[in-house]
Design a protein around this motif. Sequence first.
Motif, short mmCIF file in Angstrom:
data_model
loop_
_atom_site.label_atom_id
_atom_site.label_comp_id
_atom_site.label_asym_id
_atom_site.label_seq_id
_atom_site.Cartn_x
_atom_site.Cartn_y
_atom_site.Cartn_z
N PHE A 81 1.62 30.32 64.03
CA PHE A 81 1.15 29.74 62.78
C PHE A 81 0.91 30.89 61.81
O PHE A 81 0.03 31.72 62.01
N THR A 82 1.72 30.92 60.74
CA THR A 82 1.61 31.99 59.74
C THR A 82 0.78 31.48 58.56
O THR A 82 1.15 30.52 57.90
N VAL A 83 -0.36 32.13 58.33
CA VAL A 83 -1.31 31.69 57.31
C VAL A 83 -0.79 32.07 55.92
O VAL A 83 -0.39 33.20 55.67
N ARG A 84 -0.82 31.09 55.01
CA ARG A 84 -0.46 31.36 53.62
C ARG A 84 -1.69 31.38 52.71
O ARG A 84 -1.79 32.17 51.79
N VAL A 85 -2.65 30.46 52.99
CA VAL A 85 -3.87 30.38 52.18
C VAL A 85 -5.04 30.12 53.12
O VAL A 85 -4.94 29.29 54.04
N ALA A 86 -6.16 30.81 52.88
CA ALA A 86 -7.40 30.56 53.61
C ALA A 86 -8.46 30.14 52.60
O ALA A 86 -8.81 30.90 51.71
N GLU A 87 -8.97 28.89 52.72
CA GLU A 87 -9.92 28.34 51.75
C GLU A 87 -11.28 28.10 52.41
O GLU A 87 -11.39 27.25 53.29
N PRO A 88 -12.32 28.82 51.99
CA PRO A 88 -13.66 28.54 52.51
C PRO A 88 -14.16 27.19 51.97
O PRO A 88 -14.25 26.99 50.76
N MET A 89 -14.50 26.27 52.87
CA MET A 89 -14.94 24.93 52.47
C MET A 89 -16.41 24.68 52.78
O MET A 89 -16.89 23.55 52.73
N GLY A 90 -17.14 25.74 53.12
CA GLY A 90 -18.56 25.60 53.46
C GLY A 90 -18.74 25.33 54.94
O GLY A 90 -19.12 26.21 55.71
N SER A 91 -18.46 24.09 55.36
CA SER A 91 -18.64 23.72 56.77
C SER A 91 -17.50 24.24 57.65
O SER A 91 -17.62 24.27 58.87
N HIS A 92 -16.38 24.63 57.02
CA HIS A 92 -15.24 25.12 57.79
C HIS A 92 -14.34 25.95 56.88
O HIS A 92 -14.51 25.97 55.66
N LEU A 93 -13.39 26.63 57.49
CA LEU A 93 -12.36 27.38 56.78
C LEU A 93 -11.06 26.60 56.92
O LEU A 93 -10.63 26.30 58.03
N LEU A 94 -10.46 26.23 55.80
CA LEU A 94 -9.21 25.47 55.83
C LEU A 94 -8.05 26.42 55.67
O LEU A 94 -7.92 27.11 54.65
N LEU A 95 -7.21 26.48 56.69
CA LEU A 95 -6.05 27.36 56.70
C LEU A 95 -4.79 26.56 56.42
O LEU A 95 -4.52 25.56 57.10
N THR A 96 -4.02 26.97 55.45
CA THR A 96 -2.72 26.36 55.17
C THR A 96 -1.64 27.38 55.50
O THR A 96 -1.73 28.54 55.08
N GLY A 97 -0.66 26.95 56.28
CA GLY A 97 0.38 27.88 56.69
C GLY A 97 1.60 27.14 57.21
O GLY A 97 1.80 25.96 56.93
N ARG A 98 2.40 27.86 57.99
CA ARG A 98 3.64 27.25 58.48
C ARG A 98 3.79 27.45 60.00
O ARG A 98 3.42 28.49 60.55
#
Length: 348
Positions: free
Chosen positions: A286-303
């Motif tokens: 899983f290659t991470v493109r964006v890491a977004e801090p959401m408070g309760s969790h970290l949302l990782l968007t990738g491929r």
Amino acid sequence: MAGILIDKVAKQFGNAVALQEISFTVEDGEFVALLGPSGCGKTTLLRIIAGLEVQSSGKVMIGERDVSSLKPAQRGLAMVFQNYAVFPHMTVFENVAFGLRMKGADQARVEAKVRKAAELLHIEQYLERFPAKLSGGQRQRVAVARALAVEPAVLLMDEPLSNLDALLRLEMRAELRSVLREAGTTTIYVTHDQTEAMGLADRIAVMQGGHIVQIGAPTEVYSRPATRFVGGFVGSPPMNFVNTVAASGQARLGGLTLASPVDGPIVLGFRGEDAKLTDAAGGAPFTVRVAEPMGSHLLLTGRIGDDLARVVAPPAAQIAAGETLGLALDPARIVWIDPETGRTHPGA
């Protein structure tokens, strides 16, 4: 109260087919949400149940009565719309009392039912005010109280919270669930918001293109979607879909091997919170493109290969864009989908 039977209800507008022989039941006191995107037919179906539209074929039963040809006022139901539709020239008391007065209720009954509905919705202190002196959330409570005051056999709700801001929607959602459970009113609720449907309903009927593609408890619809559409529509983030090819009963994604129900091209579906981070060699790459801090969790968007995926990681995880991680998946929490039909494989 009363249950509802929808029996092969279809609707055409000229050559356009809005509903395609829909059948389902709502049990006495049950809360069912009709969930789907704009244009899927959910509001048309609600209007047919209400008697505001006439079906092209099929019938609607409320309790033991076939109400298919009855006028709305004869069906023993009440509606709450997206537009609050409160009367600005009437006090809150008179707004709530409106349906009762239309039915010819005497003053003692009006007083009792208005007070009861107002207490359920916590608006008893506003009964002498006019709507202009109320907030949006309070006006929506008035609309719901007016519907409940007539003690309808069935309550129909069409996107009733969509005009409220996010905090008010959250507050009203919790309040509405509590009130309707206490009142025991059979309810059908139309929404395009899957969070509302998940939080409110006993069962969710997911609609697409004039069909109900799946109906079941919120946890069932979320965890075991019947189709790729359902998995992608229900959930935030939506379900991830990874295209792969299985051979000898196994599908391989990098270092991850999973038992597949069939050989050949197949789609693997999994929820972002069900993926566990591991080393790149031991899991699906899983290659991470964006890491977004959401408070309760970290949302990782990738491929994963050529497919986009979103993964939920712990909030304190130190992960940056460009990193390649491994994902471990629980076989009990994934679904396998036929790439041609879009349907989940039975028993998968």
